[in-house]
Every structure is written in C-alpha cells, then in structure tokens.
Motif scaffolding. Structure first.
Motif, PDB file in Angstrom:
ATOM      1  N   ASN A 384       0.834  -1.191   0.000  1.00 13.06           N
ATOM      2  CA  ASN A 384       0.000   0.000   0.000  1.00 13.06           C
ATOM      3  C   ASN A 384       0.873   1.246   0.000  1.00 13.06           C
ATOM      4  OD1 ASN A 384      -2.466  -1.468   0.251  1.00 13.06           O
ATOM      5  ND2 ASN A 384      -1.769  -1.960   2.321  1.00 13.06           N
ATOM      6  N   ALA A 385       0.330   2.296  -0.587  1.00 13.53           N
ATOM      7  CA  ALA A 385       1.093   3.533  -0.657  1.00 13.53           C
ATOM      8  C   ALA A 385       1.153   4.161   0.718  1.00 13.53           C
ATOM      9  CB  ALA A 385       0.420   4.483  -1.632  1.00 13.53           C
ATOM     10  N   ILE A 386       2.362   4.582   1.126  1.00 10.35           N
ATOM     11  CA  ILE A 386       2.513   5.272   2.407  1.00 10.35           C
ATOM     12  C   ILE A 386       3.179   6.613   2.125  1.00 10.35           C
ATOM     13  CG2 ILE A 386       3.661   5.237   4.648  1.00 10.35           C
ATOM     14  CD1 ILE A 386       3.377   2.157   4.508  1.00 10.35           C
ATOM     15  N   ILE A 387       2.555   7.654   2.605  1.00 11.79           N
ATOM     16  CA  ILE A 387       3.043   9.007   2.341  1.00 11.79           C
ATOM     17  C   ILE A 387       3.188   9.693   3.686  1.00 11.79           C
ATOM     18  CG2 ILE A 387       2.513  11.190   1.184  1.00 11.79           C
ATOM     19  CD1 ILE A 387       0.303   9.020  -0.155  1.00 11.79           C
ATOM     20  N   ILE A 388       4.306  10.379   3.873  1.00  9.66           N
ATOM     21  CA  ILE A 388       4.460  11.152   5.109  1.00  9.66           C
ATOM     22  C   ILE A 388       4.452  12.621   4.713  1.00  9.66           C
ATOM     23  CG2 ILE A 388       5.950  11.657   7.067  1.00  9.66           C
ATOM     24  CD1 ILE A 388       6.975   8.791   6.872  1.00  9.66           C
ATOM     25  N   VAL A 389       3.525  13.371   5.268  1.00 10.34           N
ATOM     26  CA  VAL A 389       3.459  14.794   4.947  1.00 10.34           C
ATOM     27  C   VAL A 389       3.759  15.593   6.202  1.00 10.34           C
ATOM     28  CG1 VAL A 389       1.764  14.443   3.119  1.00 10.34           C
ATOM     29  CG2 VAL A 389       0.997  15.048   5.398  1.00 10.34           C
ATOM     30  N   SER A 390       4.289  16.776   5.976  1.00 12.76           N
ATOM     31  CA  SER A 390       4.632  17.650   7.106  1.00 12.76           C
ATOM     32  C   SER A 390       3.373  18.333   7.604  1.00 12.76           C
ATOM     33  CB  SER A 390       5.661  18.685   6.651  1.00 12.76           C
ATOM     34  OG  SER A 390       5.787  19.665   7.655  1.00 12.76           O
ATOM     35  N   ALA A 391       3.293  18.435   8.922  1.00 19.12           N
ATOM     36  CA  ALA A 391       2.134  19.135   9.475  1.00 19.12           C
ATOM     37  C   ALA A 391       2.478  20.600   9.679  1.00 19.12           C
ATOM     38  CB  ALA A 391       1.740  18.508  10.803  1.00 19.12           C
ATOM     39  N   ARG A 392       3.764  20.922   9.500  1.00 16.49           N
ATOM     40  CA  ARG A 392       4.191  22.287   9.799  1.00 16.49           C
ATOM     41  C   ARG A 392       4.379  23.109   8.547  1.00 16.49           C
ATOM     42  NH1 ARG A 392       8.293  19.759  14.076  1.00 16.49           N
ATOM     43  NH2 ARG A 392       6.887  19.623  15.835  1.00 16.49           N
ATOM     44  N   ARG A 393       4.906  22.434   7.525  1.00 15.23           N
ATOM     45  CA  ARG A 393       5.135  23.196   6.311  1.00 15.23           C
ATOM     46  C   ARG A 393       3.807  23.518   5.641  1.00 15.23           C
ATOM     47  NH1 ARG A 393       9.781  19.557   4.146  1.00 15.23           N
ATOM     48  NH2 ARG A 393      11.258  19.821   5.822  1.00 15.23           N
ATOM     49  N   PRO A 394       3.780  24.582   4.866  1.00 15.72           N
ATOM     50  CA  PRO A 394       2.497  24.966   4.254  1.00 15.72           C
ATOM     51  C   PRO A 394       2.010  23.887   3.280  1.00 15.72           C
ATOM     52  CG  PRO A 394       4.317  26.322   3.450  1.00 15.72           C
ATOM     53  CD  PRO A 394       4.865  25.501   4.558  1.00 15.72           C
ATOM     54  N   HIS A 395       0.755  23.800   3.150  1.00 10.43           N
ATOM     55  CA  HIS A 395       0.076  22.888   2.204  1.00 10.43           C
ATOM     56  C   HIS A 395       0.367  21.427   2.482  1.00 10.43           C
ATOM     57  CE1 HIS A 395      -0.587  26.626   0.234  1.00 10.43           C
ATOM     58  NE2 HIS A 395       0.685  26.763  -0.100  1.00 10.43           N
ATOM     59  N   PHE A 396       0.817  21.107   3.684  1.00 10.81           N
ATOM     60  CA  PHE A 396       1.058  19.709   4.045  1.00 10.81           C
ATOM     61  C   PHE A 396       1.926  19.031   2.987  1.00 10.81           C
ATOM     62  CE2 PHE A 396      -3.058  20.940   5.813  1.00 10.81           C
ATOM     63  CZ  PHE A 396      -2.744  20.835   7.153  1.00 10.81           C
ATOM     64  N   SER A 397       3.086  19.597   2.766  1.00  8.97           N
ATOM     65  CA  SER A 397       3.943  19.078   1.696  1.00  8.97           C
ATOM     66  C   SER A 397       4.473  17.685   2.035  1.00  8.97           C
ATOM     67  CB  SER A 397       5.107  20.033   1.436  1.00  8.97           C
ATOM     68  OG  SER A 397       5.837  20.195   2.614  1.00  8.97           O
ATOM     69  N   ILE A 398       4.694  16.920   0.974  1.00 13.78           N
ATOM     70  CA  ILE A 398       5.108  15.523   1.129  1.00 13.78           C
ATOM     71  C   ILE A 398       6.594  15.447   1.481  1.00 13.78           C
ATOM     72  CG2 ILE A 398       5.414  13.358  -0.127  1.00 13.78           C
ATOM     73  CD1 ILE A 398       2.915  14.057  -1.703  1.00 13.78           C
ATOM     74  N   GLU A 399       6.907  14.616   2.448  1.00  8.78           N
ATOM     75  CA  GLU A 399       8.318  14.418   2.818  1.00  8.78           C
ATOM     76  C   GLU A 399       8.821  13.042   2.424  1.00  8.78           C
ATOM     77  OE1 GLU A 399       9.149  15.408   6.843  1.00  8.78           O
ATOM     78  OE2 GLU A 399       8.571  17.498   6.559  1.00  8.78           O
ATOM     79  N   TYR A 400       7.897  12.110   2.288  1.00  9.31           N
ATOM     80  CA  TYR A 400       8.334  10.749   1.942  1.00  9.31           C
ATOM     81  C   TYR A 400       7.195  10.007   1.243  1.00  9.31           C
ATOM     82  CZ  TYR A 400       9.285   5.789   2.458  1.00  9.31           C
ATOM     83  OH  TYR A 400       9.442   4.459   2.203  1.00  9.31           O
ATOM     84  N   VAL A 401       7.554   9.231   0.245  1.00  7.34           N
ATOM     85  CA  VAL A 401       6.588   8.299  -0.344  1.00  7.34           C
ATOM     86  C   VAL A 401       7.289   6.954  -0.510  1.00  7.34           C
ATOM     87  CG1 VAL A 401       5.181   9.993  -1.579  1.00  7.34           C
ATOM     88  CG2 VAL A 401       7.173   9.013  -2.707  1.00  7.34           C
ATOM     89  N   ASN A 402       6.591   5.891  -0.331  1.00  9.85           N
ATOM     90  CA  ASN A 402       7.214   4.573  -0.486  1.00  9.85           C
ATOM     91  C   ASN A 402       7.060   4.082  -1.926  1.00  9.85           C
ATOM     92  OD1 ASN A 402       4.553   3.841  -0.524  1.00  9.85           O
ATOM     93  ND2 ASN A 402       4.812   2.072   0.811  1.00  9.85           N
ATOM     94  N   PRO A 403       7.779   3.000  -2.273  1.00  9.64           N
ATOM     95  CA  PRO A 403       7.721   2.519  -3.656  1.00  9.64           C
ATOM     96  C   PRO A 403       6.297   2.180  -4.114  1.00  9.64           C
ATOM     97  CG  PRO A 403       9.541   1.493  -2.502  1.00  9.64           C
ATOM     98  CD  PRO A 403       8.791   2.264  -1.491  1.00  9.64           C
TER      99      PRO A 403
END
Ligand SMILES: Nc1nc2c(ncn2[C@@H]2O[C@@H]3COP(=O)(O)O[C@H]4[C@@H](O)[C@H](n5cnc6c(=O)[nH]c(N)nc65)O[C@@H]4COP(=O)(O)O[C@H]3[C@H]2O)c(=O)[nH]1
Length: 931
Positions: A384-403
């Motif tokens: 399953n896709a796992i995405i880590i987004v920042s709660a602090r940066r604007p627009h909840f920018s993505i910090e990590y996505v898995n293969p």
C-alpha cells in the motif's frame, strides 16, 4: 565485559580507594609521626639536657656558695658566729635549696674537754654529741671529732650544734675525702638521723686548712686541717628549685636523680613523675606502646666526689602532645579517605549507572536501529502507498513516499517530495472524502476517506486513504502518515457484486432481488397514493426449444435481445426484470386502471414479436403473459408474482402468445397443473403411461402402411389424459427425456411384435419433442432401441415438428443426416405452421412432409388452406418427398387429398388413435395389413 563490570563495582572501587587512601594516610601518619617523634625526641633531649645542665649548674652553684663560705674562713681566719651567720644567711636566702651551712672543727680526743668547755660558754651543757636512738647523746670516744660549731640558720637547729659529723660514716668519709683532696666532697644521699621526715639529704663538705702550712699531699693536708664547712642540701628541694615549677609541671617528663659514692651505694636523690593530665583516661594500649618508644636521656657527673646520675624520660602525655599533628593527619587522612572512598563509590555508582544507561541506551539504540530498519523495510515493502506529509510546512507538503505509492500513482518520489498531497492540491475537488481529509489535517486528527485520484498517466483510481497524525518530540503534531489502499479493483469487484446481486448478468436488467425491491417500493407508494401496480409475468413461447436445439449461446442472444426490447418498450418508471430462464416480469407502477396496463403489455408483446436474427435465421419470439394487479390480486410481492405466474400458464394454455389477467379460478388450474407435475414424475414407474396408435393409410391403396404413436396418461384419478395436457409439462420439467425413451422403446417393441405376429411390416411413427431432438445422445438411443427391439430402422419414422427443425437448422441437418444414415424414416410434422424455407427443406434428408391438420380441417371450405395443402404436396413431390395429411375426418377431405396426389392420410375418418390391442384388432378386422 565481566571484568570491566567487576572493575566498575562501586564496592570494589570504594574499597580500592579506601585502601589507597588508608595506606597513604598511614604512610603520611608514620611520616608525620616520625617527624614529630624526631622533633619530640629533639625537644625532649634538649629539654632533658637542659634539665641536667640546670641540675649540674645548680649543684655547682650550691657548691660555689659553700666555697664562698669556705673562702670566708680562708680569708678571715677566725670567723665569729655572727660573721658566719651574717655571711651565710643571704646565701641561704638566695639559694633556698641549701638547707643549712655549718662550720665544724676537728677536735682530737685530747682536746674534747677543752673544746666542750669553751663551747659551754655560749651553749651551756654543751657536749660533742652523736645521734643515738633517735635522740642526741654525747659522742662516744674516738680519736677525732668533727662537731658542728656554727649552723646557719641556727634557729630550730641549735640541737645540731655539737653534733659530730664523723659519727655518720658517709659524712665522715666525705669529710676525710674533702680533707685529703682539698676539694669539696659530697656525701651520697643520706638519711638524717634526727629528722622526723626522712627527706633525701646530702652534704657537701669543704676542708679548712691552717694558713701557711703545706698542702701538697694528703698527709700535709691532714696536718694542716682544722675544720670543714658544710652545706646541707635537701636533694628534692634542691632539684625542684633548680628545675623550677615550669620544668616539673612539664607533662610527660619524668626526672630521676640518683647519687652514688660507690657504684654499689646508690641512692635516689630526686624522683619526679610527670602528672597524669587526665587520670580517668584509659591506660595506653599496645599500639600506643609500640608507637611511643620510651625517650630517655641520662647523664652522670661528679659532685664533690659523688657520682650524680640524672635521668630524664618521656612519658605518654609528652607523646600525645607531640603527636597531635600526626594524629590529625591520621584523622584527617582517614576522613579524607572515607570521604574519597565514599565519593569513589558514589562516582563508581554513577559511572556504573551511566555505563548501564549507556549500555541500555546502546542496546535500545541497536534494537531501535534494527527496529527502524525493519520498519523502514516494511514500509518500503508495503503493497500500500505510504506518504508522510509535514504538518508544519504549508500545504502539508510531502516528505516521503514509499515505492508502492510510485507504483500505484505512477509518480516518482522526486515528482512529489516537497509538493502538497495530490488530492488536497486539486482545486475544485468537491469529493466528500477530500473535504474530510482536509478537515482532519487542519484539525490534526485521524480520519479515513475514500477518494478518487488521478495517476500520472491521467487514469483514475480509487483509494481508501487513512490519515494518522504523528508527533515526533513534543505532543504537537509534526507529521501525518497517510496510507493509501488502492481499492479500484475492489470497488469494481464490489460494483460487480452489487450488480450481480441486483441485475441479471446476461441481460443487464433487474434480477429477482431488485425485482422484489422495486415491487415492494411500488406497493408502498401505491398504498400511500391509492394507485394500482400491475405485475406482468412473461414466459417466452417455445424458448426452450431454441435453447435446447440451437444451444445456449443462441438462447442467450435471444434473451438479451428480448430484454433490450422489453426495456425499450416500457417507461423509465417501470421495471423489467428477468425472473429466470425465459421468464420476465414487468412491474408497472402508478397505474390508474388495468386497461392502461393491458395496453402496455400488448405493446410489449408486439415489440417482442419482431423476428430475432440468430445465426443467420430469424426467430419469432412470442410470449405468454399473466398479469396480477395490486391490490385486487394480492398485496405483497409473493402473492402478486404467484398470481401473475398462474395467469401466465393460463395464457399458455390458451394457445400461447396472449396475456391473461389473473382470476381466482386460474388458481385451481394452476394447482391442478402443479399436481399433474408431481404425478407425472411418478407416472413412468407406476406404468400409468400408455401408447395409442393411429393408422396411416396409403391414399392410393387404402391400406394401412403405418401408425403414429400417440401417448396417453392413464391417471388413476383423473382418467385418461391427452398429450396436450402433459407433454408440454414433461418438456418443461425435463421428464420428456425418460418418457420419450420409453415411448421409443415401447413402440419399437410393439411394432416388432406385430411384425412377428404376422401383421405385416408397419412403419411406426414417433413424435420427437424439440428437447429430445436436441439431445446429443439421440442417435445412440435410437440405435440401441432398434437393436434391442430388433425392429428394422426403415420401419421407424421419427416425426419432428417444423418449428423444431427450424430452431437450429445446422443442428437439424446434422442430426437428420445421422439418423438417416442408420436408415430411419424422417418426417416433418405440423408442416406449414412454422417458417420453413425451401432452401432449408432441400438440405433436410427427410422422407415425409406431414401437413398440419389445421390446413386439412378447412381444406374443402377454405380455398387458401386448400391452396396451401396443394402447394405443400407439390413441393414435397418436387423434393421427392412423400406427403401425409393428418386430421382427415371426412371423405371430402380424403377425396380432395387423393385428387391432389397426397400420398398418405391419417385421421378419424379411418380411426382414432387406438390402444395396442384395439389397434391390432383394427389391423386384423378392418383393413388387411400389407404383408
Ligand atoms: N381433431 C382431430 N384430431 C385428430 C384426427 N386424427 C388425429 N388427430 C389428432 O391429431 C394429433 C396428431 O398428432 P400430432 O400432430 O403429432 O400432435 C401430437 C403430438 O404433437 C403430441 N404427442 C402425442 N404423443 C406424443 C408422444 O409420444 N411424444 C411427443 N413428443 N408428442 C406426442 O401430442 C399431440 C396431440 O396428440 P393427440 O392428442 O393424440 O392428437 C393427435 C391425434 O389424436 C382427426 O381426424 N381429427
């Protein structure tokens, strides 16, 4: 590791520190102790030497005083008593340790009297005396006396005047030694004979010589001697005063002075023991004794020919006083040692705790590291896709996505890192799920939503998105973990399942489930608004033949076509459902009256009646429809459907291709039909079926050439039932297979019997139903039956209706050829009622065309029918086929057929169908069979 741990043991570390500190302290202690001891020794020695010097000096001074007195006599010669006192009293005051100064004169025994007499002038009753029995007695006779003449102080000492010094051996010895040596001579410590208090006393004696007499030798000195001066010393006082209070109050110092005239004659002159500072103190123990070696200084010197030995020794109090520093060092060292050991133990404890903590942290870190690696791998491996987004940066920018994200979305990590999470970034996305996700991210809460997303290639996919807030350090949410499950397939499958649950997969129209829902809904609405609901049950006529003979694929095509026609023929608000097989149901809600519904049904039937092209030929579908109306015919789904079904059977019975409204009487018929169905299943085994035979007559010869086998059912209660009432039922229930085989077997056997009975070779005609004809084992069944019965195949004629052969022409041609190959006669029954085309007819390897009795019935009155029959006969003959007309009831009909060259006839005109025995009699009696 174990070793390291042991070294880190707080107890051991503390012990090691203690031992080290203790040893250092002891070393310092001993070092300090040594220094102190040295210093103490030095001090002691100096002090002792000083004391000894003082004693020596004091004694010297005392002797010097005596010398001064002696000098007085030397200088003045004859010294008066007053002069003596005047001279000596200041000396005594100055040197209080001198008890007394005395002046003695040598008095020879010869001079005694004169001397005593002279002395009595001053001292009446004077006598030279000596001490005796603790008293004074006149001196005994001896050669020489040395009586006391002057004594200073005289007060309290007058008794001593006249006392003979030579009476006392030590004094005598000292006097003679002094005279002989011309030097002061001291006695050892002597005991005063008169004294109550025996204080240690010694005397120093100095000789007095006459002037101008030689003193070179002892003899000369004896000759020159006339007296001695003597000083009396209380040795204790003397030494005490010499040393002074300060010396004697010195703690720890013992002073002992002894005198010895000869080594054997040794007397204690002075003894001083240091005062014990604290008498209650316990006596020194072993350690103190070891640590406190005795300090001793002793010195001997000569005092007037007497050896004085002064000994000064140190005592414990002097030691304690002296070793205060080392004790302090010991105490301080021990305190420091204990403090250091305790500190070391605490430090070791701290170190150990820190090490344990470090080890624990290291282990935890190792575990954490392994754990992290495992989790990282798990995340990487996740389907399953796992995405880590920042709660602090604007627009909840993505910090990590898995293969898996890359695989599912088609976007690479580089494409999306730093960018907003796609569903949130899509402006104008009004999906509820997206709104839920946005709300959860802004609120920092978890949620889950199903959203549609776009892949990189533009295609859509559905995902089940889970949002979970994560806080790394503080309690504040720092990130969100978004998990996406690609549910596109699942939704499709779910959709399919939902569709399957509610729709007929073949036709795409509603199935029974949905039908039930729709009817129930319609009934609810109708009940609310006082409307009617019509439920029309439709059954395709002869569809089973299509299915059986042309195959399921063809049947499916027909059903699909019918379904789409039905859909098109009704309103959107109406429901068309497939109930099963070739049964369809129309639900017509909001009907105002039944006439209107009847019109709709008629329209639907017309729409269906158009031919359906199947495999290059047209199938003309018709249907029988039964209609039940809410609320008259039922108030629920089941009742309405049952009644519509009953009405449909009624329509079937009425010759198909019509519709019937339900009427309560139909119920009985339906019930009867149901009962028949049950009875029919048991009819074969109960041998209730029987065969009738109707003769077929050659038109030209008038002879019976064959017989059509017609089945009957001898029902135990209902009596004889004609095939029209149960063959269709047998077809529908599939019982026709077994029944058909029984007919074939019975008929063949019967024909063989007749043949064997000499009734001639009759051709037995047997009706094959469409279902029988389509069965793949038909040929084998026919072959085996013929073989079993021994009937010649050419004596068997199989009748197949025109409608049956036209269902699947290719199958018909193939089957007919197979049957023809085994030499079986084939005929087309009911010819003229179907839609046979000539081209097909030419391909069928048939022998006979059987003109349907509906044409024969009016043959003499209906020109059209007559024309049709003539055409059929002509056609058949052209195709080299024989023609048989059935239903010939009258001679007119027979004659017409004969005139028009019909080959054979069959009908009541000759005979009704007869049971076997009657038919046999008919053969024997009425018509001679062809041999
Ligand atoms: N009004 C009138 N009727 C005449 C006359 N001559 C004969 N019939 C009747 O016409 C029908 C002829 O049979 P069919 O067309 O093959 O039609 C048959 C045939 O299709 C079917 N059938 C009968 N027996 C069997 C069977 O063993 N197997 C199968 N599959 N079908 C059978 O049942 C149908 C009806 O059979 P039946 O009731 O026996 O009715 C028979 C026969 O009794 C006449 O002069 N006037």
């Amino acid at each position: 590791m174990l070793h390291r741990n042991r070294m880190r043991s707080p107890g051991l570390a503390a012990a090691a520190t203690f031992v080290l500190g203790f040893m250092t302290t002891i070393a310092l202690f001993f070092f300090t102790f040594e220094l102190e001891s040295d210093k103490a020794n030095l001090d002691f020695r100096r002090r002792a030497e000083s004391y000894i010097a003082d004693v020596q000096q004091g004694l010297g001074d005392a002797i010097a005083s005596l010398q001064a007195v002696n000098q007085l006599f030397a200088a003045v010669g004859e010294v008066s008593r007053e002069e003596f006192h005047t001279f000596t009293l200041p000396l005594l005051q100055r040197q209080p340790y001198i008890e007394a100064f005395t002046y003695h004169r040598f008095v020879a025994a010869t001079e005694r009297k004169r001397f005593e007499a002279a002395m009595r002038r001053d001292f009446p009753g004077f006598r030279i005396s000596e001490y005796k029995d603790r008293g004074v007695a006149p001196a005994g006779p001896r050669d020489m006396y040395l009586p006391t003449v002057y004594i200073s102080p005289q007060e309290n000492n007058e008794v001593r005047i006249g006392n003979d010094a030579l009476f006392h051996p030590q004094r005598a010895a000292a006097a003679w030694r002094a005279v002989d040596s011309a030097r002061p001579s001291a006695t050892g410590i002597v005991q005063l004979l008169m004294a109550d208090n025996p204080e240690p006393t010694f005397f120093v004696i100095m000789p007095l010589y006459r002037r101008d007499m030689p003193l070179g030798s002892p003899e000369e000195r004896r000759r020159a001697m006339f007296g001695v001066t003597q000083a009396v010393f209380n040795s204790k006082n003397l030494v005490s005063k010499i040393l002074g209070k300060e010396a004697l109050s010195m703690p720890g110092i013992d002073i002992s002075i002894s005198t010895a005239v000869t080594p054997e004659d040794k007397h204690l002159a002075f003894q001083h023991h240091a005062e014990v500072e604290n008498p209650d103190e316990p006596q020194p123990g072993f350690l103190r004794k070891v640590l406190e070696p005795p300090m001793l200084v002793g010195e001997s010197f000569d005092v007037g020919g007497t050896v004085w030995h002064v000994q000064v020794s140190g005592s414990s109090s002097a030691f304690i006083y002296s070793h205060r520093g080392s004790l302090l060092v010991l105490l301080f060292g021990m305190l420091v040692t204990l403090y250091a050991a305790n500190n070391r133990r605490a430090a070791a404890n701290r170190e150990r705790k820190i090490e344990q903590l470090v080890e624990q942290r290291t282990a935890e870190l190792r575990l954490t590291s392994e754990d992290l690696q495992l989790r990282q791998s798990a995340i990487e491996a996740s389907a399953n896709a796992i995405i880590i987004v920042s709660a602090r940066r604007p627009h909840f920018s993505i910090e990590y996505v898995n293969p898996a994200f890359e695989k599912i979305s088609g976007y690479s990590a580089e494409d999306v890192i730093g960018k907003p999470f796609a569903p949130l970034a899509r402006p104008g996305d009004d999906q509820t799920g997206v709104a839920d996700l946005r709300a959860a991210l802004h609120a920092g809460t978890q949620t889950h939503a199903i959203v549609s997303q776009t892949r990189r290639d533009g295609s859509q996919f559905w995902s089940d998105v889970y949002v979970a807030p994560v806080s790394i350090h503080s309690g504040e949410v720092s990130h969100f973990v978004i998990t996406q499950y690609d549910i596109t397939e699942m939704r499709r499958y779910q959709g399919e399942l939902e569709f399957q649950a509610n729709y007929d997969l073949l036709t795409g129209i509603a199935n029974r489930n949905l039908l039930r829902d729709r009817v129930t809904q319609a009934l609810t609405m109708a009940a609310r608004h006082g409307e009617l609901v019509c439920v029309a049950f439709m059954d395709l006529d002869r569809f089973k033949f299509v299915n059986d003979s042309m195959g399921h694929r063809a049947g499916d095509l027909v059903l699909k076509s019918i379904a789409s026609r039905l859909k098109r023929a009704v309103r959107d608000t109406d429901t068309v459902a497939r109930y099963g097989g070739d049964e369809f149901v129309l639900v017509l809600p909001e009907s105002e009256d039944v006439t209107e519904s009847a019109k709709v049904v008629q329209r639907v039937m017309q729409a269906l009646a158009r031919p359906v092209p199947v495999d290059g030929k047209d199938f003309f579908p018709t249907c029988s429809v039964g209609i039940a109306v809410y609320p008259t015919d039922g108030e629920d789904f089941e009742t309405l459907l049952t009644h519509a079904d009953i009405a449909m059977y009624s329509a079937k019975e009425k010759g198909r291709n019509n519709f019937q409204f339900y009427a309560p009487r139909m119920h009985e018929r339906a019930a009867k039909r149901l009962r028949l169905e049950g009875d029919l299943r048991r009819a074969l085994e109960r041998q209730e079926l029987t065969l009738y035979y109707q003769p077929q007559v050659d038109v030209n010869t008038g002879r019976v050439v064959g017989a059509e086998t017609l089945i009957r059912w001898q029902h135990p209660e209902l009596g004889l039932i004609p095939p029209s009432e149960f063959v269709a039922l047998a077809e529908e229930t599939g019982l026709i297979g077994a029944i058909g085989e029984w007919v074939l077997r019975t008929a063949c056997t019967q024909a063989k019997k007749w043949e064997q009975a000499g009734l001639g070779k009759l051709r037995i005609a047997i009706n094959l139903s469409a279902r029988q004809f389509s069965q793949p084992n038909l040929l084998r069944t026919v072959q085996s039956t013929l073989a079993e019965s021994g009937l010649d195949p050419s004596n068997l004629e199989l009748e197949i209706t025109e409608s049956t052969v036209m269902v699947d022409v290719q199958h018909t041609i193939r089957t007919l050829h197979e049957l023809k190959n085994i030499d079986v006669h084939l005929s087309i029954d009911d010819f003229g009622t179907g839609f046979s085309s000539l081209s097909y007819l030419k391909q069928f390897p048939i022998d006979v065309l059987k003109v349907d009795q509906s044409f024969v019935r009016d043959i003499t009155t209906d020109a059209d029918n007559a024309m049709i029959v003539m055409s059929v006969i002509s056609l058949a003959h052209n195709l080299r086929l024989q023609v048989i007309a059935e239903g010939v009831e009258t001679v007119e009909q027979f004659n017409y057929l004969k005139e028009n060259k019909c080959d054979q006839v069959q009908g009541y005109y000759f005979s009704k169908p007869l049971p076997a025995d009657k038919f046999e009699r008919f053969l024997q009696q009425d018509l001679p069979a062809e041999a």
